[in-house]
Design a protein around this motif. Sequence first.
Motif, PDB file in Angstrom:
ATOM      1  N   THR A 359       0.833  -1.207   0.000  1.00 12.84           N
ATOM      2  CA  THR A 359       0.000   0.000   0.000  1.00 12.84           C
ATOM      3  C   THR A 359       0.866   1.255   0.000  1.00 12.84           C
ATOM      4  N   VAL A 360       1.844   1.267   0.894  1.00 10.37           N
ATOM      5  CA  VAL A 360       2.692   2.464   1.020  1.00 10.37           C
ATOM      6  C   VAL A 360       3.531   2.675  -0.241  1.00 10.37           C
ATOM      7  N   SER A 361       3.908   1.570  -0.906  1.00  4.62           N
ATOM      8  CA  SER A 361       4.786   1.684  -2.078  1.00  4.62           C
ATOM      9  C   SER A 361       4.078   2.279  -3.295  1.00  4.62           C
ATOM     10  N   LEU A 362       2.768   2.455  -3.187  1.00  2.06           N
ATOM     11  CA  LEU A 362       2.030   3.077  -4.289  1.00  2.06           C
ATOM     12  C   LEU A 362       2.353   4.570  -4.418  1.00  2.06           C
ATOM     13  N   SER A 363       3.053   5.091  -3.422  1.00  3.30           N
ATOM     14  CA  SER A 363       3.288   6.537  -3.393  1.00  3.30           C
ATOM     15  C   SER A 363       4.670   6.839  -2.842  1.00  3.30           C
ATOM     16  N   ASN A 364       5.158   8.024  -3.066  1.00  2.00           N
ATOM     17  CA  ASN A 364       6.417   8.442  -2.469  1.00  2.00           C
ATOM     18  C   ASN A 364       6.191   9.345  -1.249  1.00  2.00           C
ATOM     19  N   ARG A 365       4.944   9.535  -0.930  1.00  2.00           N
ATOM     20  CA  ARG A 365       4.617  10.466   0.146  1.00  2.00           C
ATOM     21  C   ARG A 365       5.023   9.927   1.516  1.00  2.00           C
ATOM     22  N   PHE A 366       4.964   8.574   1.650  1.00  2.00           N
ATOM     23  CA  PHE A 366       5.284   7.943   2.944  1.00  2.00           C
ATOM     24  C   PHE A 366       6.406   6.929   2.770  1.00  2.00           C
ATOM     25  N   SER A 367       7.134   6.702   3.850  1.00  2.00           N
ATOM     26  CA  SER A 367       8.099   5.599   3.827  1.00  2.00           C
ATOM     27  C   SER A 367       8.023   4.836   5.145  1.00  2.00           C
ATOM     28  N   LEU A 368       8.531   3.638   5.124  1.00  2.00           N
ATOM     29  CA  LEU A 368       8.523   2.788   6.320  1.00  2.00           C
ATOM     30  C   LEU A 368       9.946   2.568   6.814  1.00  2.00           C
ATOM     31  N   GLN A 369      10.071   2.011   8.005  1.00  2.00           N
ATOM     32  CA  GLN A 369      11.399   1.732   8.558  1.00  2.00           C
ATOM     33  C   GLN A 369      12.141   0.718   7.682  1.00  2.00           C
ATOM     34  N   GLU A 370      13.451   0.707   7.848  1.00  2.00           N
ATOM     35  CA  GLU A 370      14.284  -0.301   7.178  1.00  2.00           C
ATOM     36  C   GLU A 370      13.880  -1.691   7.641  1.00  2.00           C
ATOM     37  N   ASN A 371      14.054  -2.643   6.734  1.00  2.00           N
ATOM     38  CA  ASN A 371      13.754  -4.010   7.128  1.00  2.00           C
ATOM     39  C   ASN A 371      14.755  -4.948   6.476  1.00  2.00           C
ATOM     40  N   ASN A 372      15.953  -4.961   7.066  1.00  2.00           N
ATOM     41  CA  ASN A 372      17.029  -5.789   6.514  1.00  2.00           C
ATOM     42  C   ASN A 372      16.889  -7.235   6.970  1.00  2.00           C
ATOM     43  N   PRO A 373      17.053  -8.162   6.036  1.00  2.00           N
ATOM     44  CA  PRO A 373      16.950  -9.573   6.412  1.00  2.00           C
ATOM     45  C   PRO A 373      18.086  -9.987   7.344  1.00  2.00           C
ATOM     46  N   GLN A 374      17.797 -10.947   8.166  1.00  2.00           N
ATOM     47  CA  GLN A 374      18.783 -11.418   9.143  1.00  2.00           C
ATOM     48  C   GLN A 374      18.521 -12.910   9.382  1.00  2.00           C
ATOM     49  N   TYR A 375      19.542 -13.623   9.836  1.00  2.74           N
ATOM     50  CA  TYR A 375      19.342 -15.045  10.069  1.00  2.74           C
ATOM     51  C   TYR A 375      18.572 -15.264  11.370  1.00  2.74           C
ATOM     52  N   CYS A 376      17.564 -16.124  11.287  1.00  3.35           N
ATOM     53  CA  CYS A 376      16.753 -16.421  12.472  1.00  3.35           C
ATOM     54  C   CYS A 376      17.006 -17.859  12.899  1.00  3.35           C
ATOM     55  N   THR A 377      17.532 -18.017  14.108  1.00  2.00           N
ATOM     56  CA  THR A 377      17.860 -19.367  14.588  1.00  2.00           C
ATOM     57  C   THR A 377      16.606 -20.180  14.909  1.00  2.00           C
ATOM     58  N   PHE A 378      15.495 -19.499  15.115  1.00  2.00           N
ATOM     59  CA  PHE A 378      14.255 -20.221  15.417  1.00  2.00           C
ATOM     60  C   PHE A 378      13.700 -20.879  14.159  1.00  2.00           C
ATOM     61  N   TYR A 379      13.702 -20.130  13.053  1.00  2.00           N
ATOM     62  CA  TYR A 379      13.177 -20.694  11.801  1.00  2.00           C
ATOM     63  C   TYR A 379      14.276 -21.244  10.897  1.00  2.00           C
ATOM     64  N   ASN A 380      15.504 -21.161  11.365  1.00  2.00           N
ATOM     65  CA  ASN A 380      16.642 -21.629  10.557  1.00  2.00           C
ATOM     66  C   ASN A 380      16.613 -21.075   9.145  1.00  2.00           C
ATOM     67  N   LYS A 381      16.364 -19.804   9.030  1.00  2.00           N
ATOM     68  CA  LYS A 381      16.409 -19.173   7.707  1.00  2.00           C
ATOM     69  C   LYS A 381      16.620 -17.670   7.846  1.00  2.00           C
ATOM     70  N   VAL A 382      17.027 -17.079   6.746  1.00  2.00           N
ATOM     71  CA  VAL A 382      17.160 -15.621   6.702  1.00  2.00           C
ATOM     72  C   VAL A 382      15.763 -15.050   6.498  1.00  2.00           C
ATOM     73  N   ARG A 383      15.410 -14.077   7.295  1.00  2.00           N
ATOM     74  CA  ARG A 383      14.076 -13.494   7.159  1.00  2.00           C
ATOM     75  C   ARG A 383      14.096 -12.027   7.577  1.00  2.00           C
ATOM     76  N   GLN A 384      12.992 -11.348   7.252  1.00  2.00           N
ATOM     77  CA  GLN A 384      12.853  -9.941   7.626  1.00  2.00           C
ATOM     78  C   GLN A 384      12.106  -9.820   8.946  1.00  2.00           C
ATOM     79  N   LEU A 385      12.051  -8.595   9.445  1.00  2.00           N
ATOM     80  CA  LEU A 385      11.141  -8.271  10.548  1.00  2.00           C
ATOM     81  C   LEU A 385       9.704  -8.473  10.093  1.00  2.00           C
ATOM     82  N   SER A 386       8.849  -8.857  11.010  1.00  2.00           N
ATOM     83  CA  SER A 386       7.396  -8.772  10.791  1.00  2.00           C
ATOM     84  C   SER A 386       6.910  -7.949  11.993  1.00  2.00           C
ATOM     85  N   PRO A 387       7.190  -6.651  11.945  1.00  2.00           N
ATOM     86  CA  PRO A 387       7.158  -5.851  13.171  1.00  2.00           C
ATOM     87  C   PRO A 387       5.759  -5.589  13.727  1.00  2.00           C
TER      88      PRO A 387
END
Lengths: 457, 457
Positions: A359-387
């Motif tokens: 939704t936000v990417s439809l426009s340049n008016r708003f932006s969201l926080q950074e969401n860099n992928p990181q390794y998650c030991t719980f899911y044993n995979k690289v994943r992003q925040l689901s904040p």
Amino acid sequence: MMKSIVSSKYLACLVGSIILNLLFIINIYVGGQWKLSWSSRAAIEAETVAAIYCSGHGRAYLDGLVVVGNKPVCDCNTCFTGPDCSQFIPHCTANADGGDPLFLEPFWMQHLASSALVVAGWHQMSYTYSGKSFFSEELAKVVRKVHASVGNAVTQNRFIIFGAGSTQVLSAAVFALSPENTSSPAKVVTSVPYYPVDKQQTQYFSSQKFKYEGDAYRWKNRSDCSITNMIEIVTSPNNPDGQLKKAIFHGPNVKTIYDHAYYWPHFTPIPAPSDEDVMVFTLSKLTGHAGTRLGWAVIKDETVFNRMMIHMQMNSMGVSKDAQLRAFKLLNVVLEEGTGIFDFAYQTLKSRWERLVQTVSLSNRFSLQENNPQYCTFYNKVRQLSPAYAWLKCEREEDKDCYAVLEAANIIGRQGNLFGVEDGYVRLSLVRTQDDFDILIERLHKLITEEDGDKTM
Amino acid sequence: MMKSIVSSKYLACLVGSIILNLLFIINIYVGGQWKLSWSSRAAIEAETVAAIYCSGHGRAYLDGLVVVGNKPVCDCNTCFTGPDCSQFIPHCTANADGGDPLFLEPFWMQHLASSALVVAGWHQMSYTYSGKSFFSEELAKVVRKVHASVGNAVTQNRFIIFGAGSTQVLSAAVFALSPENTSSPAKVVTSVPYYPVDKQQTQYFSSQKFKYEGDAYRWKNRSDCSITNMIEIVTSPNNPDGQLKKAIFHGPNVKTIYDHAYYWPHFTPIPAPSDEDVMVFTLSKLTGHAGTRLGWAVIKDETVFNRMMIHMQMNSMGVSKDAQLRAFKLLNVVLEEGTGIFDFAYQTLKSRWERLVQTVSLSNRFSLQENNPQYCTFYNKVRQLSPAYAWLKCEREEDKDCYAVLEAANIIGRQGNLFGVEDGYVRLSLVRTQDDFDILIERLHKLITEEDGDKTM
């Protein structure tokens, strides 16, 4: 011949009837219900109220509001009304303000039998457990098991203390880490953007022991800090922006409190088990039971633990045993279900985040926080925040008051200045009911597409 | 003939079997248990634990200690041990220390069906009730009804706020009554003998807003008091001595908090409904559920109420909804039972007091507090205190340390100096389990009769 037909009919009926009898007997004796005596009335009462139909946009509570007669009425989600919550309120305001973690409610509705709790009238009347502590040893055991199964915190050889939500536990930690006899109060700091309650609470309780001193960065590299007692509260993942934060201050006069309320795999990758001196968690953001008010701290040092115990005694003579019992029940379900609750919560929040990004990417008016992928030991995979929260920025020069921009579009967020930054930011809660989230996206979409309409004019 | 006998046997069996079926159907459908679905598992679990036999000297809890395997073990009363609490520990110490109100446990064991509570896993997950307040309106309604039925407090046109026991509520009141912007902190005073927690708590939280200033009598008639802000906490009936206490200070700069934890007909005659500015009550001393941590204040002034609301938010973001639900359930039983709980509690405490008086009167070595009869509007008769605590005085010159005298006789009380008086006094709790009381009387009797033995030597 006639008689023999009659007899065999009798026999068939008899056999049928006996089978039915056996089924009843099996049902009653094996089904277990034969045992119920004193709990039946309460069970029927609770199931009757729970069965009140609220159209999927609300629910009736045992202690819910009684408007007419004796039966509680539906407690409707925002934007829904009517006796059964079936009426949508057009043009209603999207509530993306508080962090009410109702996104987890469907999980518990899907686990009715295992998560139900029956309490006897005489249950745990004493102040203490077995005349010893205000805190349940059995609950502490379950908490340790949950941390071990998730791998988000080291709890071996650590002390555990409970409080009324992370709110009371954080305050207990600040009191406990303040020097006892000092001429100058400890400086309590948090780095921007920070969780507003840390500031408000520290200011409210400030005394000769401690004082809130604002943004941690402001004190960095100042020579007087090496001699002053500092207490830094590190909210990690951070509220509002979900980032895994690290302490800014280190040294012999520095005490650090890690607020790990959101350090669960539904919100964030778990890179490693946290092993800090004082780590604070809460049921609210793990199981979604904010109303239970049950938080805990995992503490390395026995003196700090003992001082937090004194705080809990002075403040509220321990913490509700009913809250402790509820947490005990719910955390046992968390354990029983393996990765169940985390999968449910992660999928829910991941899908919400993706819809928001879209939704936000439809426009340049708003932006969201950074969401860099990181390794998650719980899911044993690289994943992003689901904040838990979107940290929305209004990018246009004229949208300095981002809160007002959203408010005009019928969206209530939380103002950036509460978090110690300028008002170009607004926090939007993503953990509320599905209804709240759906309406938020609808309003945001409208705001963004209408803006495009403006542009083409 | 043979066939007809067989047929009629079949018929008899069939009729019998059908009747049995009908009985099962009636039992299942009319007995009401047919409705139970999601609550059954929890109900069986709770009833199974509640049925664990503990010889009448203990009870097993759902969240009780698990030593071997999966089943909680008996939680035994003081001086009892063994898997089923059947072994008496000879020469054990009588515990008359804390105010654990277990004397009410048998009442709840006698009212199993009406006081049981069933909680769904998704019950009240939000911070608030219907997005509005941390506090249950329905609970406030029940509290008002209880006060109206007892006649111990005026609640019409008053605000009600909840907290984690009277402990947190008292602290909230002190914060709320302190001046906001002042150069000198408000003086918080209590008159001797006073409830130790008031002193300890006020000292613990002391700040630029308020400071504990000791015994109220010490400040009486001092000229500077007319210009200073004073907050007097009046515990009435008093803890330790059960007397109906009145405020010492009056005037425009004086705020008074009435701690009415014990202002219930089981402890004291109720001369009239109390109508003070700030009145504090607690579930602990009304129904005996200390562990639930649920207290409340009845407040006249809206500003004070609002400031207490802020305190509750800053301190613990409200109060556990599980505690509020439990209180709601229990107070509804109190109402249903008419004078039931008060009769039970009054009879228990009256009989304990009489046994104590009888025991103490065997000697001149000890004396008890005054107990003047007064008219009780609840029972419509003149009656004495049936106090929660004995305020025992050691009368002999050589028994200056009364606590030590009792300790030597294997009795643990609470030292007089904690209450702001000399150590010639000891508080003995009369509200604990029947076992605790029986052992206390036994030890006291032994102490007193051995003393007689000494005399005759």
